[in-house]
Every structure is written in structure tokens, then in C-alpha cells.
Design a protein around this motif. Structure first.
Motif, short mmCIF file in Angstrom:
data_model
loop_
_atom_site.label_atom_id
_atom_site.label_comp_id
_atom_site.label_asym_id
_atom_site.label_seq_id
_atom_site.Cartn_x
_atom_site.Cartn_y
_atom_site.Cartn_z
N GLU A 1 -5.24 -1.51 20.41
CA GLU A 1 -5.68 -0.29 19.76
C GLU A 1 -5.20 0.92 20.57
N GLY A 2 -4.59 1.89 19.87
CA GLY A 2 -4.21 3.15 20.53
C GLY A 2 -2.80 3.18 21.10
N GLU A 3 -2.04 2.10 20.90
CA GLU A 3 -0.67 2.10 21.44
C GLU A 3 0.28 2.89 20.54
N SER A 4 1.24 3.55 21.17
CA SER A 4 2.25 4.30 20.41
C SER A 4 3.61 4.20 21.11
N TYR A 5 4.62 3.90 20.31
CA TYR A 5 5.99 3.82 20.83
C TYR A 5 6.81 5.04 20.43
N GLU A 6 6.11 6.11 20.05
CA GLU A 6 6.79 7.29 19.50
C GLU A 6 7.83 7.90 20.43
N SER A 7 7.51 7.95 21.70
CA SER A 7 8.43 8.54 22.68
C SER A 7 8.21 7.82 24.00
N ARG A 8 9.10 8.07 24.92
CA ARG A 8 8.94 7.44 26.23
C ARG A 8 7.64 7.89 26.90
N GLU A 9 7.31 9.14 26.70
CA GLU A 9 6.07 9.69 27.26
C GLU A 9 4.85 8.98 26.64
N ALA A 10 4.90 8.76 25.32
CA ALA A 10 3.79 8.08 24.64
C ALA A 10 3.67 6.63 25.13
N VAL A 11 4.81 6.00 25.36
CA VAL A 11 4.80 4.62 25.86
C VAL A 11 4.11 4.57 27.22
N LYS A 12 4.48 5.51 28.06
CA LYS A 12 3.91 5.56 29.41
C LYS A 12 2.39 5.74 29.36
N ARG A 13 1.95 6.56 28.44
CA ARG A 13 0.54 6.92 28.34
C ARG A 13 -0.31 5.87 27.63
N THR A 14 0.30 5.12 26.71
CA THR A 14 -0.55 4.32 25.80
C THR A 14 -0.31 2.81 25.80
N ILE A 15 0.80 2.34 26.37
CA ILE A 15 1.13 0.92 26.14
C ILE A 15 0.56 -0.02 27.20
N GLY A 16 -0.01 -1.09 26.72
CA GLY A 16 -0.31 -2.25 27.55
C GLY A 16 -1.46 -2.11 28.52
N LEU A 17 -1.33 -2.78 29.64
CA LEU A 17 -2.42 -2.87 30.61
C LEU A 17 -2.27 -1.87 31.75
N VAL A 18 -1.25 -1.02 31.65
CA VAL A 18 -1.04 -0.01 32.69
C VAL A 18 -2.05 1.14 32.60
N PRO A 19 -2.29 1.73 31.43
CA PRO A 19 -3.25 2.87 31.38
C PRO A 19 -4.66 2.44 31.80
#
Ligand code: MG
Length: 282
Positions: free
Chosen positions: A68-86
Motif C-alpha cells: 500500500e502506498g507505493e509509487s513508481y512515478e519518478s525516481r524520487e517517488a520510488v525512493k520515498r515509497t517503495i519496499g522496506l526501505v521507508p
């Protein structure tokens, strides 16, 4: 078991269990899958999915995690929203990952996989250590179910992923190699990456991308064979490193064109596979 069988990555949303039958009709024998945008099959839906899968005769080789809440829209969005990193979403997503692993085990799939997010390249970054600890928990849960956990490549360098695998130190932590992501994110050259990651590869995404033309942007996706990946060289190298698992086609578009491209990619991979098996690959 046959070597380098050709599979397809299926994305399930609502009311689309027909994709299983259609994939089988195109001649695929295996599939990787994900439920997107979010939420895994529960209750009656779960039973319906399992029945449709059984009827199709497809083997699910990997269940991908989506959160829930993941976005691949831009590299910045990936950094902020993807996976177990945030950090903000990590605990909730760890719990979700366990549920996805339960589902994979029920299907008889051998593994789950995820884009775990953009792992910091600097091991002194506190987030790096936190991600490594989280991955230990994921791997240990998977181990209890007899599953592997595969890291989808492409959002960080191969050196970073290899370091992470070493620091997590779990034998069931593997790699799903997506050479197109490395091209799309500009995170390295696929053939060189295989020198570092080859021994861990348990799955491969056959997808194509053009290299980015601008810093911080993605290159565009292309039909397999028409981008900058050189899938024939990637498969040849995987073979030389001992990879014998499935070649799973991924295409990030939907609708009829996606199915047409699946069929075209399958035809291309059949040619490449025949060459590799004859020993004439690059
Ligand atoms: Mg992929």
C-alpha cells in the motif's frame, strides 16, 4: 525439469483470474505473479484463485510483494515509497510480507520476491543496517515455510545488493535479476552485475528498456529485443554461470498490446533458448 522454460509475469487486480488460462493458452508453463495495487487474496477470493491456478496447470515460480502506498512515478517517488526501505511503513509492510509468504507457500511456490526499495549504497547509513535487520526477519520467516526470498534488482548497484546479501547472511536470500531495471535506473551494466550476483540468481525478468537520456529520469520501456538490454547476452551469461531456471517475460503495459507483446517476446526467447541450448550463445 527442463532448463530455461519460458514464463510470464502476471499482475492481478480485480476479476482477472482469466489471465491464468490465457497465459496457459499462449503456451506458458510457469508464471510469476503479483497482486496490484495492493492487498492479497483472502477468503473466497483466495479459494477462487487457487482453483483457477490449478485448472490452468501453470506453476507459480515467484509471488511478488506489493505494498500500500507505493509509487513508481519518478525516481524520487520510488525512493520515498517503495519496499522496506521507508521507515514509516516498514513495520506494516513486514507484517504484509509474512502474509504474502503464507500465500506463496499455500500455492506451492518456491519463493517470494520484492523490490525492497533503494538500499543506501553507504553501509554506514543507519537505514542500511535497519534494512539488513528487516531482511533477516523476512528470510527467517520464509525459511520456516521452506521459501526463498528474492531481491528484485535494479534500484541500486550490484555491489550494494551483494554487500547486503552478505550482511544479512541468510542462505535463502536470493536475487531475481531484472536487467532492464538496471538500464532504466542507470544503476549499472547487466553483464557486469552478473559477475557479482550470478551465484544468487533464481529468477530473471525478460524485459527491455532504453537508457535514460537525462539524469534522474527513467529510460522508456521497449518491447523485448528493441531496447538497450541485450537479453540474448544476458541469458547466455546466466547459462554460463549455471542458471537453468525459468525466463519470465515482464511487460509493464496492460491490455491487448501486453498480450501481443508477451507472444512476441516468447517467440524471441524460444529462438534465444534454442541457441543457448545448442551452445552457440555469446
Ligand atoms: Mg522486474
Amino acid at each position: 525439469m527442463e532448463s530455461l522454460t519460458i514464463g510470464v509475469f502476471l499482475v492481478f487486480g480485480e476479476n482477472d483470474l482469466w489471465k491464468l488460462e490465457r497465459a496457459r493458452a499462449l503456451g506458458f508453463t510457469s508464471a510469476q505473479m503479483v497482486r496490484w495495487p495492493t492487498g492479497y487474496f483472502t477468503g473466497q477470493e483466495r479459494e477462487d484463485f487457487k482453483r483457477a491456478l490449478k485448472q490452468s496447470g501453470l506453476q507459480v515460480t515467484t509471488v511478488f510483494c506489493a505494498y500500500e502506498g507505493e509509487s513508481y512515478e519518478s525516481r524520487e517517488a520510488v525512493k520515498r515509497t517503495i519496499g522496506l526501505v521507508p521507515r514509516e511503513t516498514r513495520a506494516v509492510r513486514l507484517a504484509e510480507t509474512r502474509k504474502i509468504a503464507d500465500f506463496a507457500a499455500e500455492l506451492g511456490a518456491p519463493r517470494i520476491a520484492a523490490h525492497i526499495g533503494i538500499v543506501p549504497e553507504d553501509p554506514a547509513d543507519p537505514v542500511y543496517g535497519e534494512v539488513a535487520e528487516t531482511m533477516k526477519q523476512v528470510c527467517d520467516y520464509c525459511q520456516g515455510l521452506g521459501l526463498e526470498m528474492a531481491l528484485e534488482t535494479g534500484q541500486e548497484t550490484a555491489a550494494c545488493l551483494r554487500r547486503l546479501i552478505g550482511d544479512v547472511g541468510r542462505k535463502n536470500l536470493k536475487v531475481n535479476f531484472d536487467p532492464a531495471n538496471m538500464i532504466a535506473y542507470g544503476s549499472g551494466k547487466p553483464l557486469e552485475a552478473l559477475d557479482l550476483l550470478g551465484e544468487y540468481v533464481v529468477g530473471v525478468h525478460c524485459k527491455d528498456y532504453h537508457s535514460p537520456k537525462e539524469e534522474g529520469k527513467f529510460g522508456g520501456e521497449a518491447r523485448l529485443g528493441e531496447g538497450d538490454v541485450n537479453i540474448e547476452a544476458v541469458i547466455g551469461k546466466l547459462w554460463s554461470l549455471g542458471y537453468r531456471g525459468p525466463l519470465t517475460i515482464e511487460r509493464e503495459i496492460y491490455g491487448e498490446q501486453q498480450w501481443a507483446d508477451f507472444a512476441a517476446a516468447k517467440a524471441l526467447l524460444e529462438e534465444i533458448r534454442a541457441k543457448v541450448l545448442r551452445g552457440s550463445a555469446p
